[in-house]
Scaffold this active site. Sequence first.
Site, PDB file in Angstrom:
ATOM      1  N   HIS A 219       0.805  -1.220   0.000  1.00  0.00           N
ATOM      2  CA  HIS A 219       0.000   0.000   0.000  1.00  0.00           C
ATOM      3  C   HIS A 219       0.842   1.276   0.000  1.00  0.00           C
ATOM      4  O   HIS A 219       0.295   2.365  -0.169  1.00  0.00           O
ATOM      5  CB  HIS A 219      -0.949   0.007   1.201  1.00  0.00           C
ATOM      6  CG  HIS A 219      -2.173  -0.829   0.993  1.00  0.00           C
ATOM      7  ND1 HIS A 219      -2.108  -2.191   0.829  1.00  0.00           N
ATOM      8  CD2 HIS A 219      -3.481  -0.491   0.887  1.00  0.00           C
ATOM      9  CE1 HIS A 219      -3.336  -2.656   0.661  1.00  0.00           C
ATOM     10  NE2 HIS A 219      -4.190  -1.657   0.686  1.00  0.00           N
ATOM     11  N   SER A 223      -0.262  -0.845  -6.156  1.00  0.00           N
ATOM     12  CA  SER A 223      -0.135  -2.051  -6.960  1.00  0.00           C
ATOM     13  C   SER A 223       0.603  -1.773  -8.260  1.00  0.00           C
ATOM     14  O   SER A 223       0.493  -0.690  -8.835  1.00  0.00           O
ATOM     15  CB  SER A 223      -1.517  -2.626  -7.285  1.00  0.00           C
ATOM     16  OG  SER A 223      -2.193  -3.011  -6.113  1.00  0.00           O
ATOM     17  N   LYS A 247     -14.114  -8.749  -9.295  1.00  0.00           N
ATOM     18  CA  LYS A 247     -13.215  -9.553 -10.126  1.00  0.00           C
ATOM     19  C   LYS A 247     -12.564 -10.665  -9.304  1.00  0.00           C
ATOM     20  O   LYS A 247     -12.479 -11.817  -9.755  1.00  0.00           O
ATOM     21  CB  LYS A 247     -12.140  -8.639 -10.730  1.00  0.00           C
ATOM     22  CG  LYS A 247     -11.386  -9.262 -11.894  1.00  0.00           C
ATOM     23  CD  LYS A 247     -10.563  -8.202 -12.606  1.00  0.00           C
ATOM     24  CE  LYS A 247      -9.956  -8.759 -13.887  1.00  0.00           C
ATOM     25  NZ  LYS A 247      -9.265  -7.720 -14.668  1.00  0.00           N
ATOM     26  N   ASP A 248     -12.102 -10.319  -8.093  1.00  0.00           N
ATOM     27  CA  ASP A 248     -11.520 -11.341  -7.227  1.00  0.00           C
ATOM     28  C   ASP A 248     -12.567 -12.358  -6.796  1.00  0.00           C
ATOM     29  O   ASP A 248     -12.259 -13.547  -6.638  1.00  0.00           O
ATOM     30  CB  ASP A 248     -10.892 -10.701  -5.987  1.00  0.00           C
ATOM     31  CG  ASP A 248      -9.621  -9.934  -6.318  1.00  0.00           C
ATOM     32  OD1 ASP A 248      -8.998 -10.235  -7.347  1.00  0.00           O
ATOM     33  OD2 ASP A 248      -9.251  -9.019  -5.547  1.00  0.00           O
ATOM     34  N   GLU A 291       6.156 -34.020  -1.305  1.00  0.00           N
ATOM     35  CA  GLU A 291       4.935 -33.586  -1.985  1.00  0.00           C
ATOM     36  C   GLU A 291       5.304 -32.898  -3.295  1.00  0.00           C
ATOM     37  O   GLU A 291       6.414 -32.382  -3.457  1.00  0.00           O
ATOM     38  CB  GLU A 291       4.144 -32.623  -1.081  1.00  0.00           C
ATOM     39  CG  GLU A 291       3.466 -33.296   0.100  1.00  0.00           C
ATOM     40  CD  GLU A 291       2.174 -33.989  -0.275  1.00  0.00           C
ATOM     41  OE1 GLU A 291       2.187 -34.807  -1.219  1.00  0.00           O
ATOM     42  OE2 GLU A 291       1.146 -33.722   0.364  1.00  0.00           O
TER      43      GLU A 291
END
Length: 430
Positions: A219, A223, A247-248, A291
């Site tokens: 912040h 972004s 959108k998310d 894994e």
Amino acid sequence: MSFAWAREYEPKTGLTKWLDEKLPLPRLVYNAVGAGYPVPRNLNYMWNFGVLAGFFLVLQIITGVILAMHYAANAEVAFATTEHIMRDVNWGWVMRYAHANGASFFFVVIYLHIFRGLFYSSYKAPREMIWLLGVVIFLLMMATAFMGYVLPWGQMSFWGAKVITGLFGAIPLVGEPLQIWLLGGYAPDNAALNRFFSLHFLLPFVIAGVVILHIWALHIPGSSNPTGVEVKSESDTVPFHPYYTAKDGFGLGLILIIFSIFVFYMPNALGHPDNYIEANPLSTPALIVPEWYFYPFYAILRAFTMDFILPAKLWGVIAMFSSILLWFFLPWLDRSPVRSGHYRPMFRKFFWFGLIPCMALLFYLGGRPAEEPYVMLSQLATAYYFLHFLVILPIISMVERPEPLHYSITEAVLGSDKKAVLGENAEPAV
């Protein structure tokens, strides 16, 4: 970074005004993920993965706490309590499958998040700290996932713990004492299981704390975006809510559908069948593998087969850890002034036809036996991996001629129309 055009939080009722004065949590949320946080208007779906990673972190913490209520970190009963969770605890099978598959999905979105950052050079100034904290999160995730893999106390759990902790034994002078200190003995047993369980429970909360720092660091400069061009005016941004929450939300809904398919219809597809056999120190599995999300680094570890000054095992350990630690130096290895790979033709070719196939090959080789031709391919892929970051990337940043950048984010989205770019209402002067 402060944006003069960002809408300020305005409490409407007496209660919200009192709360804003005494403990301004609503203001904090509003400014972090609400209409008070301006975001570049051109973010694509590759910017969804940070939110998705946050969701899976919360999912892992919730399901992990529930599972811990029924698990006993004792080598005599650990496997039995895992089966008890699956068979006797109400909805225990859902919690365990959601937790196990949630770890895989967490790594999926993190890997996509990392590769997005690599392509769009999100590690460059002024966002170096965001990237560095992200690498710390990834290292903490790997430690947490490894310790969690040990807890079911199946065959792969036991032998994975034995092999991975055995790597520390390759360190000269302090290796063997360090290995004994990690395990609490000479082999994985009650002491190791208790330590791994305690750390596996604790580290997700440490990760959550570093995630808060990660978001805080984000912040400050704001972004990044697909063009790599910084925000120049209000027309370059939109409020995070409702545009990117919607959108998310769409991205989250889509991945939850895929996640649900794995949990309910193919819950063991991403695991190893040998881990449903109780740990037996006297029976070594035919193929010991971690894994799937550790495969690239496991392939790098096994790529070293010859002693040269140092033992091959030690070279493998150094290379495995160095393959991640070198990410810390990317902001200074890549000196190109252009961020986005869309405007860097040479960088783009080496990324898509060099780094991505190399990583895909390492993912494949990490799950294969340590025999030819897999060992030779691991050596070639490992050599290219380090060559890409330490040699190719710095040279490209010096010799490449980038394509012309757009003046602003708005111009990249709407074209070069002056009124659209500058937000003017008047007709252009004649």
